[in-house]
Design a protein around this motif. Structure first.
Motif, PDB file in Angstrom:
ATOM      1  N   HIS A 192      87.094  15.835  43.761  1.00  0.00           N
ATOM      2  CA  HIS A 192      87.602  17.278  44.019  1.00  0.00           C
ATOM      3  C   HIS A 192      86.328  17.891  44.714  1.00  0.00           C
ATOM      4  N   GLN A 193      85.874  17.414  45.778  1.00  0.00           N
ATOM      5  CA  GLN A 193      84.852  18.204  46.619  1.00  0.00           C
ATOM      6  C   GLN A 193      84.733  17.110  48.161  1.00  0.00           C
ATOM      7  N   PRO A 208      88.233  16.991  49.397  1.00  0.00           N
ATOM      8  CA  PRO A 208      88.850  17.983  48.326  1.00  0.00           C
ATOM      9  C   PRO A 208      90.133  17.730  47.939  1.00  0.00           C
ATOM     10  N   GLN A 213      88.971  22.455  42.521  1.00  0.00           N
ATOM     11  CA  GLN A 213      87.791  21.771  42.993  1.00  0.00           C
ATOM     12  C   GLN A 213      86.668  21.885  42.025  1.00  0.00           C
TER      13      GLN A 213
END
Length: 262
Positions: A192-193, A208, A213
């Motif tokens: 999530h990044q 992402p 995030q």
């Protein structure tokens, strides 16, 4: 020189029912907006690559809705599982028309290889001996430039809580990959990044999420307020590639940043 354009979307976390919210946001709406922004900004793609966690508490209906959203764009789509997914259900519901769960795709001068890093009952990743054998067999019989896609990350991200959930035998995966110079890049989701690093001759990317995030370099679960994002690959005939992440210009109003898990 001809260019292939690949759109990577990841970590959709689509919920069982339309309108359901997670951490205060409608993940399905954000997925649709991310898809729309990518196409409005970059035009048509040669492939849409979805690298896992498509469903959160996955159901037949959630996968069918994902499939309908994807089919709107009439572009080949390759779906692979994350730790939240039901792989058997994915193979049933995400194999229709342009949408598939194939593990190997030839795309003009490139090959796309999708691996399953699910470890049953665990949020961490593991690449089975069967998957490693498939990778070796595929690469031994095809020397076209290769982009390898997988859900979990195979190198540390410097987010210590996420690194407890990376591919447990990531070094073994990298050792296999490094023996085949046609592997140009490995791309994943899960974090999530955004991340970009390398291992020997192999570029390594993380993308992402299309929903919420995680804060980079965090030691425990912590949400970031950055908007949903996606990655675009440009793959060239000579085996070179370029890649960049983009963010959807929307506010994360409603995101419950005080939550400690999801």
């Amino acid at each position: 020189m001809a260019i292939l354009k690949v759109l990577q979307l990841t970590d959709l976390h689509i919920l069982p029912h339309t309108g359901d919210k997670m951490l205060g946001i409608d993940t399905e709406q954000y997925f649709q907006e991310t898809l729309a922004h990518a196409h409005a900004t970059h035009g048509q793609f040669d492939l849409i690559l979805l690298t896992g966690d498509l469903g959160q508490d996955p159901s037949t209906d959630s996968y069918r809705r994902i499939c309908r959203h994807l089919q709107t764009y009439q572009t080949p789509c390759l779906c692979l599982p994350g730790n939240h997914d039901d792989w058997e259900l994915m193979e049933t519901e995400l194999n229709a028309g342009v949408v598939s769960c194939r593990k190997h795709l030839l795309l003009k001068s490139w090959q796309i290889i999708a691996l399953n890093s699910q470890k049953p009952g665990s949020p961490a990743g593991f690449v089975s001996q069967e998957e490693l054998a498939f990778l070796q067999q595929t690469l031994s019989t095809n020397d076209m430039p290769a982009l390898l896609a997988i859900h979990h990350h195979c190198v540390t991200s410097r987010s210590s809580w996420m690194d407890t959930m990376q591919i447990e035998n990531g070094a073994e995966l990298l050792a296999v990959a490094a023996r085949f110079p046609q592997i140009k890049a490995i791309t994943c989701g899960h974090l999530h990044q955004e991340m970009q690093t390398s291992h020997k001759q192999i570029a390594i990317f993380a993308t992402p999420a299309s929903c919420f995030q995680f804060k980079p370099f965090a030691t425990e679960f912590e949400l970031d307020t950055q908007a949903p994002g996606y990655r675009v690959f440009e793959l060239y005939d000579d085996g070179n590639l370029q890649s960049r992440c983009y963010r959807v210009p929307i506010s994360m109003n409603g995101l419950q940043t005080n939550e400690h898990s999801y």
